[in-house]
Write an enzyme that holds these catalytic residues in place. Structure first.
Site: not given
Ligand code: 1YM
Length: 642
Positions: A431, A504, A506, A508
């Site tokens: 990412e 990540d 998180d 997203d």
């Protein structure tokens, strides 16, 4: 009863016992397995006799009860199993049906058996595999009872045990599976429910009640009864989808005792759901009934489209794939003498059914199109747009095949590994450009390839293959994998042994991971099934004390590590919560997430593809939150430390 015999065994008894003993010795041959599946199978063997009675027109209500002790009761309001002495065996027909292997329809007076199962041997097989069985027959104002124990040994011959209302008829069977035979004794309500509901859909007007008495509070259970039969099955499957025509198309016909029925409705999705049954058994590998319908469907739609000039003379004809896009269809055939073919016997072989299916379907469907021009136009247009998409996808596939690794645009994105041996090669789909940069710098360039993703990839749940193929990120992924896509897909061409999604920790990151998984499930499913897809596990915390730097995966690991430190080191330890992959420099990223000696990868598996399919369909809506939850809870990661 006048058929009471002395309590010693004679030659025919011994033969009977040998028959049932054979079933106990090789249960697999009769019911497939002795795991929970086999345990549930017993229920359907008994229910099948009630369904046969319903199909013969004598029964309209069946009850199934899971009793407190995990025994099962099946009760119907049919004629009741015949109680007369059977000519050949010299014992009551009830006892004969339950103790003589291969007893069944032959013993009764006329009528044919169409429901699934063991074609008459079911009752004796269940008896052979049960600790005890109790059969009650209600007939002629009397209640008859017959009892068996320990694998089908008669312990009470058919006896009148009481009286009932003169007009009451039926059969009630209770059995307790033998724990010596089965791995499990516990019945699963939902398993029984799914099939009970299906049987109700497949036999219109028949009422099936399922009750769980293990939970004493539940006294009524659930009743399944569908006057609309398979039409209601189609509506049930299409719930939550948008149909393109309101009314479900229902066609049926009969010839030489073979009954054929089909119900269908198109919805706006791009996938089809065609289920076919013969004598209530799912023919998962299709067969002549399905072939007849598919052939007729393609022909009728093409004819209609040409006649009405929706398809012009120069236009190519629509294919079978085009006309089934977005189609939900149930095909049901009831046949007195079905020939099941194929390794799993999941295919109907009777050739005469092809013609019957074709003619019933084509006549009925043609008429529907003629009488409903608005719906007809929508159906034909859906097929034409599927055809266009298919051609566009073909062109895009050809283009992506030609544009192989030599294209500079592609090279700009993928940093490939030096090795050309797939068994030692890995690709990291990363990412963001910044993490991609660190990964490129830190990687083992011999075996590790890096593909950074800019932003979000297309949600393929909401797009057809042609649109997916026009998406640059997706094209890059296909080219990198080397397998091709759609009709061209070839697993043996996969260029990497491991495909590692590195995002990540998180929201997203989770979103990107789900989008990638969706792409893999929809278009590269064999890659997932073969265990090539992994999720990287970047550390959540960095702990620094003195000159030591330690990365830990999560909170519990952090606590564990801190507890292991000496007093003075605790005090001074500096703990940082890592926000993203981009925060780590190339060395850190390699050491924590990519180094085969220290990293933790999680293998992505799908133990139930059908369920995963529906999870994907449901959760690919606009909301981010259910997607995030999905990735946390449902993706079924199996931990694999590598
Ligand atoms: C809970 C299980 O077995 N019902 C049932 C079975 C039979 C009949 C009716 C029946 C069939 C016929 C004539 C016939 C069976 N009969 C036989 C056999 N419920 C359950 N209900 N009369 C009654 O087929 O002609 C086998 S099953 F062989 F005895 F006729």
């Amino acid at each position: 009863m006048n058929n009471e015999k002395n309590n010693h065994y004679d030659a025919s008894d011994i033969q009977v016992l040998e028959g049932l003993e054979a079933v106990r010795k090789r249960p697999g041959m009769y019911i497939g397995t002795t795991d929970v599946k086999g345990l549930h199978h017993l229920v359907w063997e008994i229910v099948d006799n009630s369904i046969d009675e319903a199909l013969a027109g004598y029964c309209n209500s069946i009850e199934i009860v899971i009793n407190k002790d995990n025994s099962i009761t099946v009760k119907d309001n049919g004629r009741g199993i015949p109680v007369e002495i059977h000519k050949k065996t010299g014992i009551s027909t009830v006892e004969t049906v339950y103790t003589v292997l291969h007893a069944g329809g032959k013993f009764g007076g006329g009528g044919y058996k169409v429901s699934g199962g063991l074609h008459g041997v079911g009752a004796s097989v269940v008896n052979a595999l049960s600790k005890w069985v109790n059969v009650k027959v209600y007939k002629d104002g009397k209640i008859y009872e017959c009892k068996f124990e320990n694998g089908g040994k008669t312990v009470q011959k058919l006896t009148v045990i009481g009286e009932c209302e003169p007009n009451r008829t039926g059969t009630t069977v209770t059995f307790k599976p033998d724990p010596e035979i089965f791995d499990s004794e516990i019945y699963d309500y939902d398993t029984l429910k799914v099939r009970t509901r299906e049987l109700a859909f497949l036999n219109k007007g028949l009422s099936l009640n399922l009750r769980d008495d293990r939970d004493a509070e539940d006294t009524t259970g659930e009743t399944f009864m569908y006057e609309g039969g398979i039409s209601e099955y189609v509506r049930f499957i299409n719930k939550g989808k948008t149909p393109i025509h309101e009314n479900i198309i229902h066609l049926e016909g009969e010839e030489d005792g073979v009954m054929f029925e089909v119900a269908m409705q198109y919805n706006t999705t791009y996938s089809d759901n065609i289920l076919s049954f013969v004598n209530n058994i799912n023919t998962h590998d299709g067969g002549t009934h399905e072939e007849g319908v598919r052939r007729a469907l393609t022909r009728v739609i093409n004819n209609y489209a040409r006649k009405n000039n929706i398809l012009k003379e120069k236009d190519e004809s629509l294919t079978g794939d085009d006309v089934k896009e977005g189609l939900t269809m149930i095909i049901s055939c009831k046949h007195p003498n079905p020939q099941f073919e194929g390794q799993t016997k999941g295919r109907l072989g009777n050739s005469e059914v092809r013609k019957l299916a074709d003619s019933v379907f084509s006549q009925g469907f043609e008429r529907f199109l003629m009488e409903n021009p608005t719906e007809a136009k929508l159906i034909v247009e859906k097929a034409i747009s599927a055809c266009r998409a298919r051609n566009a996808a073909k062109r895009a596939r050809e283009a992506s095949r030609k544009s192989d690794l030599s294209i500079s645009n592609f090279f700009g994105k993928l940093t490939d590994c030096k090795s050309k041996d797939p068994s030692e090669s890995e690709i990291f789909i990363v990412e963001g450009d910044s993490a991609g940069g660190s990964a490129k710098k830190g990687r083992d360039s011999m075996t590790q390839a890096i593909l950074p993703l800019r932003g979000k990839i297309l949600n393929v749940e909401k797009a057809r293959l042609d649109k997916a193929l026009s998406n640059e990120e997706i094209r890059t992924i296909i080219t990198a994998f080397g397998t091709g896509i759609g009709a061209d897909f070839d697993l043996s061409k996969l260029r990497y042994d491991k495909i590692v999604i590195m995002t990540d920790a998180d929201v997203d990151g989770s979103h990107i991971r789900v989008l990638l998984l969706t792409l893999f499930f929809r278009y590269f499913r064999p890659i997932v099934e073969a265990g090539h897809v992994y999720a990287a596990q970047p550390p959540l915390f960095r702990i620094r004390h003195g000159k030591t730097r330690k990365y830990v995966l999560d909170e519990p690991e952090k606590e564990k590590y801190l507890n292991s430190l000496k007093e003075s080191e605790r005090k001074n330890a500096e703990i940082t919560r890592m926000k993203g992959l981009g925060e780590m420099d190339s060395e850190e990223l390699y050491e924590t997430t990519m180094d085969i000696n220290t990293r933790v990868l999680r293998k992505i598996t799908v133990d139930d593809l059908v369920e995963a399919d529906s999870i994907f369909s449901q959760l690919m809506g606009e909301d981010v939150e259910p997607r995030r939850q999905f990735i946390e809870e449902n993706a079924r990661y199996a931990d694999v430390d590598i």
